[in-house]
Design an enzyme around this catalytic site. Structure first.
Site, mmCIF file in Angstrom:
data_model
loop_
_atom_site.group_PDB
_atom_site.id
_atom_site.type_symbol
_atom_site.label_atom_id
_atom_site.label_comp_id
_atom_site.label_asym_id
_atom_site.label_seq_id
_atom_site.Cartn_x
_atom_site.Cartn_y
_atom_site.Cartn_z
ATOM 1 N N ASP A 200 0.879 -1.180 0.000
ATOM 2 C CA ASP A 200 0.000 0.000 0.000
ATOM 3 C C ASP A 200 0.911 1.224 0.000
ATOM 4 O O ASP A 200 2.141 1.099 -0.125
ATOM 5 C CB ASP A 200 -0.926 -0.009 1.241
ATOM 6 C CG ASP A 200 -2.223 0.775 1.007
ATOM 7 O OD1 ASP A 200 -2.154 2.020 0.946
ATOM 8 O OD2 ASP A 200 -3.290 0.152 0.864
ATOM 9 N N GLY A 223 4.633 1.583 -1.517
ATOM 10 C CA GLY A 223 4.962 1.992 -2.884
ATOM 11 C C GLY A 223 3.729 2.467 -3.620
ATOM 12 O O GLY A 223 2.671 2.656 -3.019
ATOM 13 N N ASP A 224 3.891 2.636 -4.945
ATOM 14 C CA ASP A 224 2.827 3.169 -5.797
ATOM 15 C C ASP A 224 2.432 2.085 -6.795
ATOM 16 O O ASP A 224 3.245 1.692 -7.637
ATOM 17 C CB ASP A 224 3.377 4.410 -6.517
ATOM 18 C CG ASP A 224 2.414 4.936 -7.561
ATOM 19 O OD1 ASP A 224 1.249 4.496 -7.596
ATOM 20 O OD2 ASP A 224 2.835 5.809 -8.350
ATOM 21 N N PHE A 225 1.178 1.608 -6.711
ATOM 22 C CA PHE A 225 0.797 0.474 -7.570
ATOM 23 C C PHE A 225 0.661 0.849 -9.041
ATOM 24 O O PHE A 225 0.452 -0.017 -9.875
ATOM 25 C CB PHE A 225 -0.411 -0.291 -7.032
ATOM 26 C CG PHE A 225 -1.666 0.462 -6.674
ATOM 27 C CD1 PHE A 225 -2.150 1.507 -7.447
ATOM 28 C CD2 PHE A 225 -2.405 0.064 -5.553
ATOM 29 C CE1 PHE A 225 -3.331 2.161 -7.108
ATOM 30 C CE2 PHE A 225 -3.589 0.726 -5.207
ATOM 31 C CZ PHE A 225 -4.045 1.778 -5.991
ATOM 32 N N HIS A 243 -12.284 -0.356 -8.189
ATOM 33 C CA HIS A 243 -13.478 0.504 -8.279
ATOM 34 C C HIS A 243 -13.193 1.965 -7.928
ATOM 35 O O HIS A 243 -14.023 2.824 -8.139
ATOM 36 C CB HIS A 243 -14.647 -0.084 -7.463
ATOM 37 C CG HIS A 243 -14.622 0.210 -5.998
ATOM 38 N ND1 HIS A 243 -15.752 0.170 -5.206
ATOM 39 C CD2 HIS A 243 -13.605 0.552 -5.158
ATOM 40 C CE1 HIS A 243 -15.433 0.472 -3.963
ATOM 41 N NE2 HIS A 243 -14.154 0.701 -3.906
HETATM 42 C C1 LIG Z 1 -10.705 1.636 -0.956
HETATM 43 S S1 LIG Z 1 -9.199 1.327 -0.123
HETATM 44 C C2 LIG Z 1 -9.242 -0.443 0.009
HETATM 45 C C3 LIG Z 1 -8.419 -0.920 1.145
HETATM 46 C C4 LIG Z 1 -8.527 -2.438 1.427
HETATM 47 N N1 LIG Z 1 -8.168 -3.226 0.275
HETATM 48 C C5 LIG Z 1 -9.930 -2.762 1.904
HETATM 49 O O1 LIG Z 1 -10.707 -3.350 1.159
HETATM 50 O O2 LIG Z 1 -10.259 -2.396 3.043
HETATM 51 C C6 LIG Z 1 -7.971 1.599 -1.386
HETATM 52 C C7 LIG Z 1 -6.534 1.407 -0.913
HETATM 53 O O3 LIG Z 1 -5.654 1.747 -2.005
HETATM 54 C C8 LIG Z 1 -4.528 2.405 -1.460
HETATM 55 N N2 LIG Z 1 -3.880 3.195 -2.513
HETATM 56 C C9 LIG Z 1 -4.373 4.304 -3.123
HETATM 57 N N3 LIG Z 1 -3.506 4.734 -4.067
HETATM 58 C C10 LIG Z 1 -2.438 3.880 -4.044
HETATM 59 C C11 LIG Z 1 -1.245 3.792 -4.797
HETATM 60 N N4 LIG Z 1 -0.971 4.668 -5.766
HETATM 61 N N5 LIG Z 1 -0.384 2.786 -4.529
HETATM 62 C C12 LIG Z 1 -0.654 1.884 -3.534
HETATM 63 N N6 LIG Z 1 -1.781 1.906 -2.794
HETATM 64 C C13 LIG Z 1 -2.673 2.892 -3.040
HETATM 65 C C14 LIG Z 1 -5.126 3.262 -0.355
HETATM 66 O O4 LIG Z 1 -4.144 3.672 0.563
HETATM 67 C C15 LIG Z 1 -6.167 2.326 0.240
HETATM 68 O O5 LIG Z 1 -5.623 1.547 1.289
#
Ligand SMILES: C[S@@+](CC[C@H](N)C(=O)[O-])C[C@H]1O[C@@H](n2cnc3c(N)ncnc32)[C@H](O)[C@@H]1O
Length: 335
Positions: A200, A223-225, A243
């Site tokens: 994350d 990191g950044d996905f 989503h």
């Molecule tokens: C809607 S939340 C879902 C969290 C978890 N999977 C859940 O269902 O409870 C989206 C997640 O994506 C992460 N996120 C957003 N942008 C990101 C990025 N560029 N790289 C990595 N993680 C990211 C956020 O920090 C967050 O934890």
């Protein structure tokens, strides 16, 4: 053709639904279901507990009783109704959802649905001047109800995910955008031979208290996905991540995973899948919710998910329904 009386009744129910929602949610916010859970209380007792004037509170409670959230005994005693039970403040409750949906910034954003439909832009940002995530970071009340809602949803979803999919055939799982690690923690506890990586944003992974005590089997990587994800996992999970993003960005995340993963690895997105047959379900509501609240986020049909997977170079394996509104959308990394 003139409208049938039944259609007028059904339509009136819809036209007033948002207003009745305010009644139910205010009763929940005042914690009245908890107050009457062990036995009915009088209007005056409830007025004292909530700090509300009895005259107006009585009108609210009468409406809530007509909606089965409360029961009435005599003129001024209230007990717990069948729809009040799931609003009690305890694990698995819908209280957090009730609080979030009528929190002023969200309610105002839904009031500007026309802006979102006309422009495709988030009406939350249009009305509040910041995204939901940004505002939740600085507005203590919004932050509290938003995170309570996310946690409550996750608590309900995890057992459903564990019972629906066979995780025992994998050796190393990466939860991409795994937040605070609740799903990964539950998975590793249920499968003692499984190892896992929580991936994350760098500022999020240190907060993953759900992985405490699992240090031997759980890695945390920030990191950044859109750029990279950990390599050499045979399962990549994405729960409620795709989503959040428009098609282009969602394909980008899947492509990054395909490049990091070994041939044959599985990619499983946990999502609210919109039914293809136009039946109204939770996913249909969530899709409009995403339009209002996010910048480009959306719910998709199984066919739309398959298109994203193909565009990212993955092989679609179909969508697995569960006993709850979420589905598991599976793909394979080509051999
Ligand atoms: C809607 S939340 C879902 C969290 C978890 N999977 C859940 O269902 O409870 C989206 C997640 O994506 C992460 N996120 C957003 N942008 C990101 C990025 N560029 N790289 C990595 N993680 C990211 C956020 O920090 C967050 O934890």
């Amino acid at each position: 053709m003139t409208a049938l009386p039944d259609a007028r009744v059904a339509l009136t129910r819809l036209l007033t639904a948002g207003l009745l929602q305010q009644v139910v949610c205010l009763v929940a916010r005042l914690r009245i279901p908890d107050a009457v859970a062990d036995g009915s209380l009088s209007l005056n007792e409830l007025a004292e507990r909530t700090g509300m004037p009895a005259a107006t509170l009585g009108r609210l409670l009468r409406a809530a009783a007509a909606l089965d959230v409360l029961t009435t005994e005599g003129d001024d005693r209230y007990g717990l109704g069948s729809l009040g039970e799931p609003l009690r403040d305890r694990p698995g409750s819908l209280l957090a959802q009730a609080e979030l949906l009528t929190t002023p910034s969200l309610w105002a954003a839904w009031g500007a649905l026309d802006h979102a439909v006309a422009t495709g832009e988030s009406s939350f940002r249009y009305v509040n001047g910041a995204s939901l995530f940004e505002l939740a970071g600085v507005d203590e009340q919004l932050g509290r109800v938003f995170h309570a809602w996310m946690t409550a949803q996750t608590e309900l979803q995890i057992p459903v995910i564990l019972e629906t999919y066979d995780f025992s055939r994998f050796s190393r799982v990466c939860d991409v955008g795994g937040g605070r690690g609740s799903l990964l923690g539950a998975l590793l506890r249920a499968h003692p031979n499984l190892k896992g990586v929580l991936f994350d944003l760098p500022e999020t992974v240190p907060q993953a208290s759900a992985l405490d005590g699992l240090e031997e089997r759980a890695e945390r990587v920030g990191g950044d996905f859109f750029a990279t994800v950990p390599a050499e996992c045979d399962l990549y999970l994405l729960k409620l991540v795709l989503h959040d993003w428009d098609d282009e960005r969602a394909v980008q995340i899947l492509r990054v995973i395909r490049e990091a993963a070994s041939p044959g690895a599985r990619v499983v997105a946990v999502e609210f899948v919109v039914p293809a047959d136009a039946q109204f379900g939770y996913a249909t509501f969530m899709d409009i919710n995403m339009l209002v609240l996010t910048e480009g986020g959306r719910e998709r049909t199984a066919a739309e998910h398959a298109n994203l997977q193909k565009e990212a170079g993955l092989e679609p394996l179909g969508s697995i329904p569960t006993r709850s509104p979420i589905s598991l959308v599976e793909a394979a990394v080509p051999l």
